[in-house]
Design an enzyme around this catalytic site. Structure first.
Site: not given
Ligand code: URA
Length: 409
Positions: A162, A169, A184, A188
Site C-alpha cells: 500500500d 497514486r 488502502s 493497514k
Molecule cells: N488514506 C489512505 O490511507 N489511503 C487512501 O487511499 C486515502 C486516504
C-alpha cells in the site's frame, strides 16, 4: 500467465480481474518487477472503471499479506482501533484512545504523519516533549497490556504494498477512487491486528468525500471489507465542512484535546460529539452493548475525569511531559500572530475546511513534501464556527506561526 499489458487492457475495457491477477500484480509491483508507468495505467483504469467487491477484497488481502500482521490475539476480542479518512483539526485520537481504554478496550494504535492539508496524529503527539513515537513491538504490546493504550508511529513493515501504491497514486491523480481508498485504508487496519475497527468517514469540503452519497459508499465498502476479514467493524459519517473543534495545528490541537479531556467544553459540540461517539462505538463493538449505552458510559468516563486520568497514565508510560499544556507558566505560544477580522455584520455561513487546512500548512503546521520540517506552534484558531453571529470588527480566526514571512502566502 497473463501479462500486465493484458490486465491493463482488460480493466480499461470494464473487465473483472481474477484473484490470481490481482495477487500477482501487487506482488510484482511491490518487488519492482512491474514499472511505475504500467501500474499507473492500471490504477487509472481502476479509477475510471471501478472494482467489484470481490476484486476490492482480493486487492486488500494482497496488500495485507505484503507485510507483517500484528498479532493482538492476547487481547481476545477487546482490541479496538479507530481510523479517520482524513480531516482538518482532527485531534480525536488523543481523546478517543484513553476514553476507549477507560471503557475496557485495548487500544494498540499505529498512526501516521500529515501530508498536504490534513494533519497527522504522530506530528501532533510529537508536540509533547519527550513523547516516544518509535517503539519495539514488544514495548508496544507490553504497554497495551499494562495500561490499555499505546499510540506509536506506523511501522514500515505494515502493508508495504500500500505504501508503494499510495505514493504512486498521490502523483498520478489516482487517489480519488472508492475501491482504492477503501482497500488502502483497510489493508493497514487489518494488518494492525485489532478485532474491532471503527471508521470515522469524513464528508465535506475538508474531506476526500465531498458529498454524503460518496461517503456512504466508501463507508459501506470499508465495512464490507472488514467483515469479510472477520472484524467487528462499523463506520460513523462525520461533518468535515468546517475544521473539527477550534484549533488547527500540532501543539494547539494537542492543547485543545487536553483541555477537552480536563472537562473544558466551550460549546465545541462537534469535537465532543465525534470523540464520544467514536469511543462509544469501539466499546459497543467490544462489549456487544447498544450504542446508546456505550455513549452514556463514554460520557461518564469523560465527565468524571477518568478518561483524563487514563490519558496521564498513557503520557507517563510513553515519556510525554504535558506540563507545557497544563502549567500556565510553561505554555508555549507562536511568536507571531495575525487576526482575520470580519468586515461586516452577519452570520458565518460557510468555511472551506480544505483551504483552512492548506493555509495552516503554509503557516508551517504541515508539509508540502514528505521531508519538510514542521513548525509545531504554527496553525489557525477558528474563533467563529458555522452558524455563529458575527459583528463587524470581530476576530474570525487567528493565524499563528514562528516565521512571519509565511503570512503573505
Ligand atoms: N488514506 C489512505 O490511507 N489511503 C487512501 O487511499 C486515502 C486516504
Amino acid at each position: 500467465m497473463t501479462r500486465i499489458y493484458d490486465v491493463i487492457k482488460k480493466k480499461r475495457d470494464g473487465g473483472t480481474l481474477s484473484e490470481g491477477e490481482i495477487r500477482r500484480i501487487v506482488a510484482d509491483y511491490t518487488n519492482d518487477i512491474i514499472p511505475d508507468y504500467q501500474m499507473s495505467a492500471l490504477l487509472m483504469a481502476i479509477c475510471i472503471c471501478g472494482m467489484s467487491s470481490e476484486e476490492t477484497y482480493y486487492l486488500t488481502d494482497a496488500m495485507v499479506r505484503s507485510g507483517d500482521i500484528i498479532d493482538l490475539s492476547c487481547f481476545g476480542t477487546r482490541s479496538a482501533d479507530k481510523h479517520s479518512t482524513g480531516g482538518v483539526g482532527d485531534k480525536t485520537t488523543m481523546i478517543v484512545a484513553p476514553l476507549a481504554a477507560e471503557l475496557g478496550c485495548r487500544v494498540a494504535k499505529m498512526s501516521g504523519r500529515g501530508l498536504g492539508h490534513t494533519g497527522g496524529t504522530i506530528d501532533k503527539l510529537e508536540s509533547i516533549p519527550g513523547y516516544r513515537t518509535m517503539m519495539t513491538s514488544a514495548q508496544f504490546l507490553d504497554q497495551v497490556t499494562e495500561i490499555g493504550v499505546c499510540v506509536m508511529g506506523a511501522n514500515a513493515s505494515i502493508a508495504p504494498a500500500d505504501k508503494k501504491i499510495y505514493a504512486l497514486r498521490d502523483v498520478t491523480g489516482t487517489v480519488e477512487s472508492i475501491p482504492l481508498i477503501a482497500s488502502s485504508i483497510m489493508s493497514k487496519k487489518i494488518a494492525a491486528g485489532s478485532d474491532t475497527i471503527v471508521l470515522d468517514v469524513t464528508v465535506g469540503s475538508g474531506a476526500f468525500m465531498k458529498d454524503l452519497p460518496s461517503a456512504r459508499l466508501l463507508a459501506r465498502t470499508m465495512v464490507d471489507i472488514g467483515k469479510a476479514f472477520g472484524k467487528r467493524v462499523s463506520a460513523v459519517l462525520t461533518d468535515m465542512d468546517q475544521p473539527l473543534g477550534r484549533q488547527i495545528g500540532n501543539a494547539s490541537e494537542m492543547q485543545e484535546a487536553i483541555d477537552f479531556l480536563r472537562g473544558r467544553d466551550d460549546g465545541l459540540s462537534d469535537l465532543r460529539q465525534v470523540s464520544l461517539t467514536l469511543a462509544a462505538q469501539m466499546a459497543a463493538n467490544v462489549h456487544r452493548i447498544s450504542a446508546d449505552e456505550a455513549f452514556a458510559r463514554a460520557e461518564h468516563a469523560w465527565r468524571s475525569g477518568a478518561a483524563y486520568e487514563r490519558f496521564l497514565t498513557w503520557m507517563h508510560a510513553q515519556g510525554g511531559d504535558i506540563s507545557v499544556f497544563t502549567d500556565p507558566n510553561k505554555q508555549l505560544h507562536a511568536p507571531h500572530t495575525r487576526d482575520i477580522i470580519a468586515d461586516e455584520d452577519g452570520y458565518l455561513q460557510k468555511v472551506d475546511a480544505e483551504k483552512i487546512g492548506g493555509a495552516a500548512m503554509l503557516l508551517g503546521a504541515g508539509r508540502q513534501t514528505k521531508d519538510d520540517a514542521i513548525d509545531l506552534l504554527a496553525g489557525i484558531c477558528m474563533h467563529k464556527k458555522v452558524g455563529m453571529s458575527v459583528k463587524r470588527g470581530d476576530v474570525l480566526a487567528t493565524m499563528q506561526t514562528s516565521d512571519p514571512t509565511r503570512f503573505a502566502a
